[in-house]
Design an enzyme around this catalytic site. Structure first.
Site, PDB file in Angstrom:
ATOM      1  N   ASP A 283      74.829  -7.355  65.884  1.00 30.93           N
ATOM      2  CA  ASP A 283      74.602  -5.924  65.306  1.00 30.93           C
ATOM      3  C   ASP A 283      74.201  -5.978  63.790  1.00 30.93           C
ATOM      4  O   ASP A 283      74.723  -6.880  63.031  1.00 30.93           O
ATOM      5  CB  ASP A 283      75.447  -5.089  65.517  1.00 30.93           C
ATOM      6  CG  ASP A 283      74.949  -3.449  66.041  1.00 30.93           C
ATOM      7  OD1 ASP A 283      73.888  -3.199  65.592  1.00 30.93           O
ATOM      8  OD2 ASP A 283      75.730  -2.610  66.513  1.00 30.93           O
ATOM      9  N   GLU A 631      74.649  14.515  66.478  1.00 33.54           N
ATOM     10  CA  GLU A 631      75.331  13.624  67.106  1.00 33.54           C
ATOM     11  C   GLU A 631      74.601  12.334  67.174  1.00 33.54           C
ATOM     12  O   GLU A 631      73.256  12.470  67.569  1.00 33.54           O
ATOM     13  CB  GLU A 631      75.869  14.258  68.447  1.00 33.54           C
ATOM     14  CG  GLU A 631      74.634  14.223  69.470  1.00 33.54           C
ATOM     15  CD  GLU A 631      75.098  14.535  70.833  1.00 33.54           C
ATOM     16  OE1 GLU A 631      76.096  14.292  71.063  1.00 33.54           O
ATOM     17  OE2 GLU A 631      74.404  15.295  71.862  1.00 33.54           O
TER      18      GLU A 631
END
Length: 888
Positions: A283, A631
């Site tokens: 990542d 979000e």
């Protein structure tokens, strides 16, 4: 042998000049200094890929090898190896690479419970990806978001509704997630026997689902049972069934090891147990967490971090720590160069499988025409997917579908006309943005449609709109002066100078100016803001790449973000009659350029116009929910109920609750439409609002899908892929990855809406369930059942098959588990037979030590259009049968 030993000695003697030494040695050993391109074996498409890869690597210096292990790998011109950027996104459509068909967010696709549909979606996305890639190559563009290695799908388990990135997943169930993920991956990677269509990446491996704000430092532990039963099955299926070519490791630690440096995850499980032969990518900047302060702090230096990651199996670095630190690690003896060669071999094998070193005419996928991008065929599939994602949560007294001959309707709410809410995160740039308001207006041309925002999305988070031309000036001109440069530093004379009435640009099919490169340009806008009303305002700049906003010569907004468009803002008081100098400095250095100067009046009365609209209408469509602006992934947002992209409360924001209750007080019938990426505790609405539709972030045709359901042009059949809880008090600690009291399998309370829930405008009955009375432990179990549409209109039914073990044998196990599902379409009165074959692996229980076990005893099968023991589902039924398993 002598040359090999000489090479090792020279490396040790001349570490300071190791790049030169290694280069000379390799040239002496291979003769590459005198070879022409055509003499390189790796250039020969007739040879086996392994042989070609080995040959290519044998010609590289250590520094060249390491350079190819970063996501933005540079060209090796002397070998004819072109530059390649490994970073590409296509979560629900090709992202950040120009115009693209945008499908519903992944959580919406999960709600379709239609695995074959996900194959079709993956096929469409990879068609567009291939067409775009070859278009870029023809223009000699090889930058970020222009390649063929895609970092999707996200098959983590959405174990907690507070997780902001849960919207990127297919839900909370491992089996549902695995079926959707396998089909999506197969659609992406294609079926050519020689060449991959694209590379898919299963992420984030493993045990990863929030919180966002502490993901760089958290260390999670689970039982062996939870690991094997919940967190790993979707990844195992992706590897063993879909042959996914890439896996992305997660930021967090698991059992004290960083996931990108985990011997357990990357070696023992991924490669040894499952036989994965693709490559692992970190990542982004996750390797930095290995040593940076207040993060994992597993090692002290970047070189040690690089060595740890590569030695444990992380082949590709999204980041820049490998180059040059990995070279130093090799020379210091922290990691053997053979490990570097092994990692690079996996990476280069992927590029060869994609046909990147072969003539385009040999690669079947290169023949896909650019005409497929945003084609009618692709649009129809996006709209179909949006329709199938709609979940009807409640329909009291059959308020829905609404009649089309109504004289007036109110469309109210912060999400009624918000384009961003259609898209979610990790999205492409659509040519359509059909909001609920727009779709309802088009569907009801003879009806008076009253529209009002009603409220901000949350207290302290207004909906920002482009500052209108009436409030912008440059001298005597309405608007701002725009100076456009063909570089990203505003250097030299602008190529174009013009007055832009508003700054509201998403350049997709059009370039910012003639002959501009969409990859690298800059703009400087100057002028004044002249407000027409006094008040407190929020002024924001939304931009791709980077932007600076100056007000009265003071730098007020300054950000750089090379991932996706972001918005930053300032709050200030503006007075009517006064003008405020404004300057914007914007630049773009990859595709999907976007720049918007936006604002909102913070003290504006939004509620009164909404109440008036409701009073003047026969029915109200109230569009509430959340927004990808609040979000999502590791965000700077801190609001009441929200926490850096996650949520601290799972109810609607208070501003929307107030709006909901005030509109309800008018006495008008209300249809509540929710647009969000995660479950909401809408308890008051469930008690008081007659009809509720969950629409998620539904893609560019989302408004049309909503309107089709509301007015009966489509019969909804989506099912919840997650549990809707009643309160955050029902949830365990967010950082606990123990599955106790989580998801439908283990939750001990009563949910607001259960996993698998979804209503229809018709009804279904189940009959003729056939399952053997007894089977042996190594046998598949055939299950057949007949389903009849007992209503008056055609519709889809989602047949759900669950299994539960005898609690005497499995006291700590799940209540029941999904082991099969199929979405079918039935005309009114039609009957169809559906069959399943349940494998021993599916009916085995997972023991405390993570092993599969099948014992003699009884198991129960539950089949129907809902989860066992679920309420609020009057449109279908459930059948249950107990059978015996005999191990003799």
């Amino acid at each position: 042998m002598i040359r090999k030993e000489s090479k090792k000695i020279l490396k040790k003697l001349f570490r300071v000049n190791h790049f030169i030494v290694v280069s000379v040695i390799l040239q002496l050993n291979t003769g590459c200094a005198t070879k022409s391109e055509t003499e390189y074996k790796f250039k020969n498409p007739e040879l086996p890929i392994k042989e070609r890869v080995d040959d290519l690597i044998s010609h590289m210096t250590l520094s060249e090898k390491v350079s190819q292990m970063r996501y933005d790998a540079p060209a090796i011109e002397r070998l004819g190896v072109p530059a390649y950027n490994w970073w590409n996104e296509c979560l629900h459509g090709v992202a950040r690479a120009g115009e693209a068909t945008v499908f519903p967010q992944a959580i919406g696709m999960g709600s379709t419970w239609n695995a074959p549909l996900l194959f079709d979606v993956g096929t469409v996305i990879s068609d567009e990806a291939r067409a775009k890639h070859h278009g870029f190559i023809k223009e000699n563009k090889r930058g970020i978001y222009q390649g063929l290695t895609f970092w999707t799908p996200n098959i983590n388990i959405f174990r907690d509704p507070r997780w902001g990135r849960g919207q990127e997943t297919y839900g909370e169930d491992p089996y549902l997630t695995s079926r959707m993920g396998v089909n999506f991956i197969k659609g992406l990677q294609g079926d050519d026997p020689k060449y991959l269509k694209v590379v898919a990446t299963a992420k984030h491996f493993a045990v990863h689902s929030g919180p966002e704000k502490s993901r760089h430092e958290d260390n999670y532990h689970t039982s062996d049972r939870d690991l094997k039963e919940t967190y790993l099955p979707a990844f195992e299926a992706a590897i063993k069934e879909a042959n996914v070519q890439s896996v992305m490791c997660a930021y967090n630690r698991y059992r004290d090891e960083a996931c990108c440096g985990s011997n357990l995850l990357l070696n023992d499980i991924l490669r040894k147990e499952w036989g994965f032969d693709g490559y692992v990518v970190s990542d982004c900047w996750a390797i930095n967490d290995f040593w940076e302060p207040n993060k994992h702090e597993l090692v002290e230096t970047p070189a040690e971090a690089s060595a740890l990651a590569v030695s444990r199996g992380t082949d590709l670095n999204c980041g820049d720590v490998y180059d040059p630190n990995l070279s130093d690690a090799v020379l210091k003896g922290l990691v053997d160069e053979d490990k570097v060669d092994q990692a690079l071999s996996r990476l280069m094998e992927a590029r060869f499988k994609l046909g990147m070193f072969d003539p385009e005419e040999m690669v079947s996928w290169s023949k896909i025409s650019y005409d497929v991008v945003c084609s009618d065929k692709h649009y129809k599939l996006s709209e179909k997917t949006a329709r199938e994602s709609m979940v009807l949560l409640k329909n009291e007294d059959k308020l829905l579908p609404l009649k089309k001959d109504i004289k007036s309707i109110a469309v109210i709410g912060p999400n009624a006309n918000a384009k961003q809410v259609l898209l979610g995160n990790y999205h492409g740039t659509p040519l359509n943005n059909i909001t609920p308001l727009k779709a309802i207006q088009e569907k009801l041309p003879n009806t008076k449609v009253h529209y009002a925002k009603g409220s901000h999305i949350a207290n302290g988070w207004p909906l920002l709109q482009p500052i209108p031309a009436s409030a912008l000036r440059n001298g005597d001109n309405i608007g701002l002066k725009g100076e456009y440069f063909d570089n990203k530093e505003w250097k030299g004379e602008p190529k174009v100078t013009r007055i832009d009435s508003v700054v509201d640009f998403i350049w997709v099919s059009e370039k910012p100016f003639e002959n501009a490169s969409s990859d690298s340009f800059s703009v400087r806008w100057t002028g004044k803001i002249v407000p027409e009303e006094s008040g407190e305002y929020r002024i924001g700049l939304r931009a791709s790449s980077a932007g600076k906003l100056f007000v009265n010569d003071s730098l007020r907004v300054d950000f750089k973000d090379d991932h996706e468009p972001k918005m930053r803002y300032l709050d200030m008081k503006l007075e009517v009659g006064k003008s405020y100098d404004v300057k914007i400095k914007y630049y773009n250095y990859h595709t999907d350029p976007q720049a918007q100067l936006v604002w909102s009046k913070l003290d504006e009365d939004l509620l009164s116009p909404a109440i008036e609209a409701a009073k003047n209408s026969e029915v109200v469509v109230l569009c509430l929910g959340l927004s990808p602006d609040i979000e999502g992934e590791e965000m700077p947002v801190v609001l009441d109920g929200f926490d850096k992209g996650d949520r601290s409360e799972i109810s609607l924001p208070q501003s929307q609750i107030t709006l909901l209750k005030e509109i309800h007080a008018t006495g008008k019938p209300i249809v509540l439409v929710l647009m969000n990426g995660s479950a909401l505790a809408i308890n008051w609405a469930d008690d008081n609002i007659p009809a509720i539709l969950e629409a998620w972030y539904p893609g560019e045709f989302g408004g049309s899908a909503i309107a089709d359901v509301l007015f009966g042009d489509y019969n909804p059949a989506g099912r919840l892929p997650v549990t809707f809880y009643k309160s955050v008090e029902d949830l365990p600690d967010f950082k606990s990855y123990d599955m106790t009291n989580r998801t439908y399998k283990y939750f001990k309370g009563e949910p607001l809406y259960p996993f698998g829930h979804g209503l229809s405008y018709t009804t279904f009955s189940y009959s003729k369930l056939e399952i053997p009375e007894e089977i042996k432990t190594d046998e598949n179990i055939p299950v057949t059942v007949e389903i009849t549409n007992t209503g008056d209109i055609k519709g889809d039914e989602v047949v759900q098959l669950y299994l539960s073990h005898d609690k005497k044998l499995d006291t700590d196990g799940p209540k029941h588990s999904l082991i099969g599902f199929e979405r079918i379409n039935l005309e009114a009165g039609e009957t169809k037979k559906v069959s399943f074959s349940v494998t021993p692996k599916q009916y085995a229980r997972i023991t405390a030590d993570g092993k599969q076990e099948i014992k003699s005893g009884s198991v129960q099968f539950h089949i129907g259009g809902k989860q066992p023991n679920s309420k609020n589902h009057e449109t279908t039924q459930l059948m249950t049968k107990t059978i015996m398993i005999n191990d003799k």
